[in-house]
Design an enzyme around this catalytic site. Structure first.
Site, PDB file in Angstrom:
ATOM      1  N   HIS A 116     -13.671  -1.440  -0.063  1.00  0.00           N
ATOM      2  CA  HIS A 116     -12.929  -2.648   0.281  1.00  0.00           C
ATOM      3  C   HIS A 116     -13.617  -3.818  -0.398  1.00  0.00           C
ATOM      4  O   HIS A 116     -14.851  -3.908  -0.407  1.00  0.00           O
ATOM      5  CB  HIS A 116     -12.867  -2.858   1.787  1.00  0.00           C
ATOM      6  CG  HIS A 116     -12.094  -4.079   2.188  1.00  0.00           C
ATOM      7  ND1 HIS A 116     -10.859  -4.378   1.656  1.00  0.00           N
ATOM      8  CD2 HIS A 116     -12.387  -5.088   3.049  1.00  0.00           C
ATOM      9  CE1 HIS A 116     -10.423  -5.511   2.179  1.00  0.00           C
ATOM     10  NE2 HIS A 116     -11.335  -5.965   3.017  1.00  0.00           N
TER      11      HIS A 116
ATOM     12  N   TYR B 243      -6.950   4.393  -1.119  1.00  0.00           N
ATOM     13  CA  TYR B 243      -8.339   3.957  -1.042  1.00  0.00           C
ATOM     14  C   TYR B 243      -8.655   3.285   0.284  1.00  0.00           C
ATOM     15  O   TYR B 243      -9.804   3.125   0.660  1.00  0.00           O
ATOM     16  CB  TYR B 243      -8.679   3.015  -2.205  1.00  0.00           C
ATOM     17  CG  TYR B 243      -8.213   1.595  -1.993  1.00  0.00           C
ATOM     18  CD1 TYR B 243      -9.068   0.629  -1.497  1.00  0.00           C
ATOM     19  CD2 TYR B 243      -6.905   1.215  -2.279  1.00  0.00           C
ATOM     20  CE1 TYR B 243      -8.649  -0.672  -1.284  1.00  0.00           C
ATOM     21  CE2 TYR B 243      -6.476  -0.072  -2.068  1.00  0.00           C
ATOM     22  CZ  TYR B 243      -7.347  -1.013  -1.581  1.00  0.00           C
ATOM     23  OH  TYR B 243      -6.922  -2.288  -1.375  1.00  0.00           O
TER      24      TYR B 243
ATOM     25  N   ASP C 166     -12.384 -13.062   3.635  1.00  0.00           N
ATOM     26  CA  ASP C 166     -11.559 -11.911   3.276  1.00  0.00           C
ATOM     27  C   ASP C 166     -10.086 -12.259   3.442  1.00  0.00           C
ATOM     28  O   ASP C 166      -9.629 -12.536   4.553  1.00  0.00           O
ATOM     29  CB  ASP C 166     -11.929 -10.717   4.161  1.00  0.00           C
ATOM     30  CG  ASP C 166     -11.313  -9.410   3.680  1.00  0.00           C
ATOM     31  OD1 ASP C 166     -10.467  -9.449   2.756  1.00  0.00           O
ATOM     32  OD2 ASP C 166     -11.674  -8.352   4.222  1.00  0.00           O
TER      33      ASP C 166
ATOM     34  N   CYS D 293      -6.594  -4.954  -2.038  1.00  0.00           N
ATOM     35  CA  CYS D 293      -7.754  -5.768  -1.674  1.00  0.00           C
ATOM     36  C   CYS D 293      -8.430  -6.444  -2.857  1.00  0.00           C
ATOM     37  O   CYS D 293      -8.846  -7.598  -2.772  1.00  0.00           O
ATOM     38  CB  CYS D 293      -8.753  -4.945  -0.875  1.00  0.00           C
ATOM     39  SG  CYS D 293      -9.624  -3.663  -1.807  1.00  0.00           S
TER      40      CYS D 293
ATOM     41  N   TRP E  88       0.833  -1.205   0.000  1.00  0.00           N
ATOM     42  CA  TRP E  88       0.000   0.000   0.000  1.00  0.00           C
ATOM     43  C   TRP E  88       0.872   1.262   0.000  1.00  0.00           C
ATOM     44  O   TRP E  88       0.434   2.318   0.410  1.00  0.00           O
ATOM     45  CB  TRP E  88      -0.936  -0.005   1.204  1.00  0.00           C
ATOM     46  CG  TRP E  88      -2.103  -0.913   1.047  1.00  0.00           C
ATOM     47  CD1 TRP E  88      -3.340  -0.581   0.587  1.00  0.00           C
ATOM     48  CD2 TRP E  88      -2.170  -2.316   1.327  1.00  0.00           C
ATOM     49  NE1 TRP E  88      -4.168  -1.676   0.567  1.00  0.00           N
ATOM     50  CE2 TRP E  88      -3.475  -2.766   1.018  1.00  0.00           C
ATOM     51  CE3 TRP E  88      -1.257  -3.252   1.816  1.00  0.00           C
ATOM     52  CZ2 TRP E  88      -3.883  -4.085   1.188  1.00  0.00           C
ATOM     53  CZ3 TRP E  88      -1.662  -4.559   1.973  1.00  0.00           C
ATOM     54  CH2 TRP E  88      -2.952  -4.973   1.667  1.00  0.00           C
TER      55      TRP E  88
END
Length: 728
Positions: A374, A560, A397, A315, A279
């Site tokens: 997400h 994001y 997830d 993600c 990220w």
């Protein structure tokens, strides 16, 4: 769609060693098609060959919905019969001969031992048992129909056949030169992943293309993803990944266990799983997450490198790969995007924002964040480990956010439990609940250092939860599956139920005044990258007297995930509101202010705070928006015919008044088994690029062709087209 309710069955039967003789009392068929001579029956019975009937267009693969796999192996689904031929040394005599099938399920890539299964010969097959029956006999050949358990572990099975005759005893088991793969079976009513709608089964298991949504709740972007679950080496890669979980193969019978293992292993945080997250603002040594357009290259690279994590992911990449793995294994799965998705770091089940006496954000205390969007997955299964009614869609997830039982994973968590606030039910339901339905609380530090609540937003988290529609490329919203209508009595009860399990009590103080409201709105689809961003701040004075305030607005470039990068613009402005007045304040962010500040996704957050002087009411709101990027346009030139060359034109216009450096295009789909990469180089400012690419379609029907652009200065540029391929 009804919640599956599979019949309880026990596991695999107790195994019999491969060298053990078949007992004389083993069942025999009631009738045999051809008589056997006394001379033939007087010789030793042995197996000459085994044919698993693995042809892609044969009965087995078609009936088991596995004919789309590239693999030449036999691939079947549990709880369903399959057929095989056995050639013997002489004709089979049911009066004196015995036959049994011996299966082994072991780890493929390591030496961990699995289970052994003995399949007896019976007169009639019964559901829920390992059994086989002779359905045809031609001289020395017999065709068997083999029944499998609907609760059998998935994986690769090796096959051998043992024979026994009363006069000559047992012959050595004959091992087949081939093996077969067994998968979950959503077509079988007794399988825990059973789904009763054929259109949904085709969408959530057999569809190799999908849509993933991103952006903000008001600017929802769409990208097509190639799940590639049937492509070359993908099934092998998925089983390789499953083995990395180091659980007993008996755990592979339960989709709850399998999805939990996969959610841990798709990320590499603590187990060298498939994808390494990134990220940051630098992707040297790997691929930018926005450049991926499918899972095939990722899984093949991981498999062929014997488990070296692939760089890099965020993600939607984690979700895309998880979707591929679980569909490949036979578990109905879909990608889901939650907009304004909260990340609760302290299990308070609230999203806490801390501000000081000057209304400035206290960054060191504000550990919770709100991601613009997400992406996670939902998998369909029964949940016999939970109270009745919690089966169906389960959140899974793989994005590493918080540890769960010592590993970075999340789920499976019942969507129904989330909706009802039953966060005491496993797995990781409190975290998922906070993502979609936590209250956003603003805390202000007082002069003595303590904090007091100054505002509670009860309906800002968890907006426009989206997934692809069944049988089309349309987006559908499924927010209602995760929570009751915002502000309803049912929704508030769910929040209160959940809060009892939080790390601190949830308090909802009444505001000292509530006669001024503030909101931020955006016209149309929103600003384009390369241009000015224009929003409006709307203030409403509901009182019959004048109100004044000072507004502090601050816009920051943001990942994001909700992590702020740099403040781009900050200003204060006094406001006077007449009684009952609604005032619109234009707000503009010029391109020159943000051009050198953007990070991936082109996302920004505008925060506006203020204090009403007369009542000391705190005004506070945040608005996430993104700068939209252009699409790649794909145009088919001429008719598409199987086996004939087809030209496709791909066009792109640079929207920025600056040169794009080191541009790379990726193309996949249309039956290709790998991604085509085109190193283009630099694109001049505001210039148009045209590519003419040639393809040879291999399958008839409607095929998707995907293209994406990999460029450091401009991300999330992609396109897709449907091409109707005619047969020869």
């Amino acid at each position: 769609m009804s919640t599956p309710n599979p019949k309880p069955t026990d596991g695999t039967r107790a195994s019999t060693p491969a060298s053990a003789p078949v007992p004389a009392s083993a069942p025999v068929p009631a009738s045999v098609p051809a008589p056997v001579s006394a001379v033939a029956a007087d010789t030793l019975l042995s197996v000459r060959s085994i044919d698993l009937l693995k042809s892609k267009d044969g009965q087995n693969r078609r009936e088991h919905h596995t004919d789309g796999f590239f693999s030449d192996k036999l691939i079947i689904r549990r709880g369903q019969t399959f057929q095989m031929w056995i050639e013997l040394s002489r004709p089979f005599n049911p009066k004196s001969d015995r036959l049994q099938l011996q299966l082994k399920l072991d780890y493929i890539f390591t030496s961990i031992r699995g289970i052994r299964i003995t399949v007896p010969l019976v007169d009639e097959l019964q559901d829920g048992s390992w059994e086989m029956k002779i359905v045809e006999q031609k001289d020395t050949k017999i065709r068997l129909s083999v029944n499998t358990l609907p609760t059998a572990p998935i994986g690769r099975y090796t096959v051998s056949v043992g024979t026994y005759s009363l006069k000559h005893g047992m012959s050595l088991p004959y091992a087949a030169n081939d093996d077969f793969y067994m998968l979950f079976n959503p077509w079988c009513e007794d399988d825990s992943v059973y789904m009763d709608n054929e259109a949904e089964r085709r969408e959530y298991v057999l569809n190799n293309m999908g849509r993933i949504y991103y952006g903000t709740e008001q600017q929802i972007g769409t990208r097509t993803w190639n799940f590639a679950q049937f492509e070359e080496n993908i099934l092998e890669a998925c089983l390789f990944l499953l083995e990395r979980g180091r659980v007993a193969v008996t755990a592979w019978r339960d989709p709850v266990n399998v999805t939990r293992v996969i959610s841990a292993l798709v990320n590499s945080n603590d187990d060298r799983g498939v994808l390494q997250g990134n990220w940051s603002d630098s992707y040297e040594g790997g691929t930018s997450p926005t450049a991926w357009s499918g899972s095939g290259d990722i899984l093949r690279q991981y498999f062929k490198s014997s488990g070296t994590p692939v760089k890099f992911a965020q993600c939607w990449v984690y979700a895309g790969v998880t979707n591929s793995v679980l569909r490949c294994l036979g578990i109905p799965t879909r990608c889901v995007t939650n907009f304004n998705s909260a990340h609760d770091t302290d299990l308070s089940l609230t999203t806490d924002i801390y501000i000081d006496q000057n209304l400035e954000l206290i960054k060191e205390l504000t550990n919770d964040s709100v991601w613009n969007f997400h992406v996670w997955n939902e998998s369909w299964m029964s949940r016999p480990d939970l109270p009745a009614g919690n089966g169906g869609w389960q959140v899974v997830d793989a994005t590493p956010q918080e540890p769960s039982q010592g590993s970075y994973r999340c789920g499976p968590s019942s969507v129904t439990a989330v909706r009802n606030g039953q966060v005491n039910l496993k797995y990781d339901t409190p975290f998922v609940f906070a993502e979609v339905n936590s209250d956003k609380i603003y805390w202000q530090r007082k002069a003595d250092g303590s904090f007091t609540q100054v505002k509670v937003e009860k309906n800002s988290i968890g907006q426009r939860i989206s997934t692809k529609a069944v049988g089309s490329d349309q987006r559908i919203e499924i927010t209602h599956l995760y929570k009751y209508p915002e502000g309803s009595e049912e929704e508030r009860m769910a929040v209160e139920t959940a809060s009892h399990y939080g790390s601190k009590p949830t308090v909802y103080p009444s505001p000292t005044a509530n006669d001024v409201t503030i909101e931020i709105i955006m016209e149309g689809a929103g600003p384009l990258i390369g241009g000015d961003a224009k929003l409006s701040i709307i203030l409403r004075n509901k009182s019959s007297v004048q109100r004044t305030a000072t507004l502090l607005s601050e816009v920051a470039v943001m990942y994001y995930t909700g992590v702020l990068n740099a403040t781009v613009k900050k200003e204060q402005s006094p406001v006077v509101l007449k009684p009952q007045e609604v005032k619109t304040i234009p707000w503009t962010l010029h391109y020159r202010d943000y051009m050198d500040q953007l990070v991936d996704q082109g996302a920004l957050m505008l925060t506006v705070t203020g204090r009403v002087n007369q009542t000391r009411q705190i005004l506070a709101t945040q608005f996430n928006f993104r700068l939209r990027t252009p699409d790649l346009t794909l145009t088919s030139l001429g008719d598409a015919v199987v086996g004939k060359e087809l030209t496709v034109k791909i066009t792109f216009q640079n929207p920025l008044p600056q040169v794009l450096k080191n541009v790379l295009f990726r193309i996949e789909g249309l039956g290709m088994q790998s991604v085509r990469k085109i190193v283009y180089g630099d694109v001049e400012k505001l210039a148009t690029v045209t590519l003419m690419e040639k393809f040879v379609p291999t399958f008839p029907g409607i095929q998707k062709l995907l293209a994406s652009m990999d460029c450091r200065q401009l991300t999330q540029v992609h396109g897709v087209t449907d091409i109707v391929v005619k047969p020869k």
